[in-house]
Design a protein around this motif. Structure first.
Motif, PDB file in Angstrom:
ATOM      1  N   THR A  75       0.829  -1.211   0.000  1.00 26.14           N
ATOM      2  CA  THR A  75       0.000   0.000   0.000  1.00 26.14           C
ATOM      3  C   THR A  75       0.857   1.252   0.000  1.00 26.14           C
ATOM      4  O   THR A  75       0.492   2.268  -0.607  1.00 26.14           O
ATOM      5  N   SER A  76       2.018   1.195   0.655  1.00 22.31           N
ATOM      6  CA  SER A  76       2.877   2.379   0.728  1.00 22.31           C
ATOM      7  C   SER A  76       3.463   2.753  -0.619  1.00 22.31           C
ATOM      8  O   SER A  76       3.878   3.911  -0.814  1.00 22.31           O
TER       9      SER A  76
ATOM     10  N   PRO B 132      -2.571   7.036  -4.521  1.00 18.98           N
ATOM     11  CA  PRO B 132      -3.819   7.143  -3.754  1.00 18.98           C
ATOM     12  C   PRO B 132      -5.025   6.479  -4.424  1.00 18.98           C
ATOM     13  O   PRO B 132      -5.786   5.785  -3.736  1.00 18.98           O
TER      14      PRO B 132
ATOM     15  N   SER C 140      -4.737   2.727  -3.998  1.00 20.33           N
ATOM     16  CA  SER C 140      -4.814   2.254  -2.614  1.00 20.33           C
ATOM     17  C   SER C 140      -6.248   2.049  -2.151  1.00 20.33           C
ATOM     18  O   SER C 140      -6.494   1.293  -1.204  1.00 20.33           O
ATOM     19  N   ILE C 141      -7.204   2.717  -2.783  1.00 20.57           N
ATOM     20  CA  ILE C 141      -8.608   2.583  -2.378  1.00 20.57           C
ATOM     21  C   ILE C 141      -9.451   1.924  -3.463  1.00 20.57           C
ATOM     22  O   ILE C 141     -10.687   1.952  -3.390  1.00 20.57           O
TER      23      ILE C 141
ATOM     24  N   PRO D 176      -1.959   8.221  12.130  1.00 20.54           N
ATOM     25  CA  PRO D 176      -3.364   8.168  11.685  1.00 20.54           C
ATOM     26  C   PRO D 176      -3.946   9.519  11.303  1.00 20.54           C
ATOM     27  O   PRO D 176      -5.026   9.562  10.697  1.00 20.54           O
TER      28      PRO D 176
ATOM     29  N   GLN E 219      -8.472  10.265   3.982  1.00 19.86           N
ATOM     30  CA  GLN E 219      -7.239   9.685   4.507  1.00 19.86           C
ATOM     31  C   GLN E 219      -6.257   9.393   3.379  1.00 19.86           C
ATOM     32  O   GLN E 219      -6.624   8.835   2.338  1.00 19.86           O
ATOM     33  N   ASP E 220      -5.017   9.762   3.581  1.00 20.41           N
ATOM     34  CA  ASP E 220      -3.966   9.476   2.609  1.00 20.41           C
ATOM     35  C   ASP E 220      -3.353   8.124   2.956  1.00 20.41           C
ATOM     36  O   ASP E 220      -2.348   8.031   3.647  1.00 20.41           O
ATOM     37  N   TRP E 221      -3.979   7.054   2.460  1.00 23.41           N
ATOM     38  CA  TRP E 221      -3.576   5.710   2.866  1.00 23.41           C
ATOM     39  C   TRP E 221      -2.154   5.342   2.463  1.00 23.41           C
ATOM     40  O   TRP E 221      -1.447   4.692   3.244  1.00 23.41           O
TER      41      TRP E 221
ATOM     42  N   VAL F 104       0.000   6.937   5.091  1.00 22.52           N
ATOM     43  CA  VAL F 104      -0.159   6.232   6.362  1.00 22.52           C
ATOM     44  C   VAL F 104       0.613   4.916   6.335  1.00 22.52           C
ATOM     45  O   VAL F 104       1.314   4.557   7.296  1.00 22.52           O
ATOM     46  N   ALA F 105       0.508   4.178   5.231  1.00 18.31           N
ATOM     47  CA  ALA F 105       1.224   2.905   5.104  1.00 18.31           C
ATOM     48  C   ALA F 105       2.731   3.137   5.061  1.00 18.31           C
ATOM     49  O   ALA F 105       3.506   2.347   5.622  1.00 18.31           O
TER      50      ALA F 105
END
Length: 317
Positions: free
Chosen positions: A42-43, A47, A50-51, A271, A279-281, A284-285
């Motif tokens: 995911t990192s 974006p 990731s979703i 978080p 959210q910027d996953w 975050v990852a």
């Protein structure tokens, strides 16, 4: 005689049993690694990837998550982007593709440094104090030793929320809120109980005769402790340090309650990373992936001592 020999005989596991056990261990290891691999994948997604649903297994890797983690960005018009000089570096190039420019560094690095200082500082103090207390309980006749040990252990039984408000009020009055010193003292107080109980078991396994022989040769009690006991308790100290560090490194509740700026650590900060529209996953990852590295390196460096420490005293002659 034959009955006694059979009672003390050791039954070796069969080859098939070893293979089954090995297969179970490998499968368990693979299952536990799945979340870590998923976080890393995911990192390096964009974006949108990731979703996406269903989740994309095959995708074009992107460093946008790491760029977003370490920088703050502002949206600009296409004309303004076109008027800028050529991008410098990967992050600048990735940001401009989103019609944004880098405004400055983010707060992740200071929060990460806070985690390092607080976690390793509290671990050192907890292990240092725990070693001294464990040696005292192991070698001297302490009045009400069992009651004291149970009281020390009982401090670990309370959930953090049970003492959160009193600690918050006390820290506010003492001026320790949002300070690294306050978090180090708090984590040390929580970890000392674990350190005392673990290290007492290790020191109990070290024969007293070694210290007595050293003191007969002219060593003081402190010299015998430093030159005889500590070298033999190294494996136990290393194992205890790892467990204390894991708690201090991952702790969230007290960090979220008692810190908000100067002393905030990475767990409550990661978080809160927000991108455009939510959210910027990937960021975050990326933060989670980097956050795993120090504890992973520390555990790998002490893996031999950890294994010996866990099995210390398991086989008695």
């Amino acid at each position: 005689m034959s009955a006694a020999n059979s009672a003390h005989s050791v039954v070796e596991p069969s080859l098939s049993s070893k293979r089954i056990a090995g297969t179970i261990v490998v499968l368990y290891a693979l299952i536990t690694l799945i979340p870590l691999v998923w976080i890393f994948l995911t990192s390096i997604k964009s974006p949108p990837d990731s979703i996406s649903y269903p989740p994309k297994i095959v995708f074009t890797p992107s460093l946008e998550g790491y760029c977003n983690l370490f920088t703050t960005r502002t949206r600009q018009t296409p004309d303004y982007i076109a008027s800028l000089p050529a991008p410098v570096g990967t992050c600048d190039e990735v940001t401009r593709k989103r019609n944004m420019v880098i405004a400055g560094p983010s707060n992740f690095v200071p929060r990460f440094v806070n985690s390092l200082v607080i976690a390793f500082g509290s671990t050192f103090l907890a292990v240092f104090l725990g070693t001294l207390a464990a040696y005292g309980f192991s070698r001297f006749k302490v009045p009400l030793a069992d009651d004291l040990l149970f009281f020390i252990l009982s401090t670990r039984m309370m959930p953090p929320i049970a003492v959160a408000i009193p600690i918050y009020l006390m820290y506010r009055e003492l001026g320790l809120s949002d300070t690294a010193l306050g978090m180090i003292l708090l984590y040390t107080a929580v970890n000392v109980s674990l350190a005392v109980w673990l290290l007492k078991g290790f020191i109990d396994e070290i024969p007293r005769e070694y210290e007595e022989a050293a003191m007969i040769d002219g060593y003081t009690r402190l010299q015998a402790f430093r030159k005889v006991v500590l070298p033999q308790a190294t494996t136990g100290i290393a194992a205890t340090a790892i467990f204390c560090l894991i708690f201090a490194w991952n702790e969230y509740a007290f960090a979220a309650l008692l810190t908000s700026g100067e002393a905030q650590t990475a767990p409550p900060f990661i978080p809160t990373i927000i991108g455009e529209g939510g959210q910027d996953w990937p960021a975050v990852a990326a933060g989670t992936t980097i956050f795993l590295i120090p504890i992973l390196v520390f555990t790998i460096l002490l893996r031999k001592q950890l294994l010996r420490g866990i099995t210390f005293g398991a086989v008695r002659k």
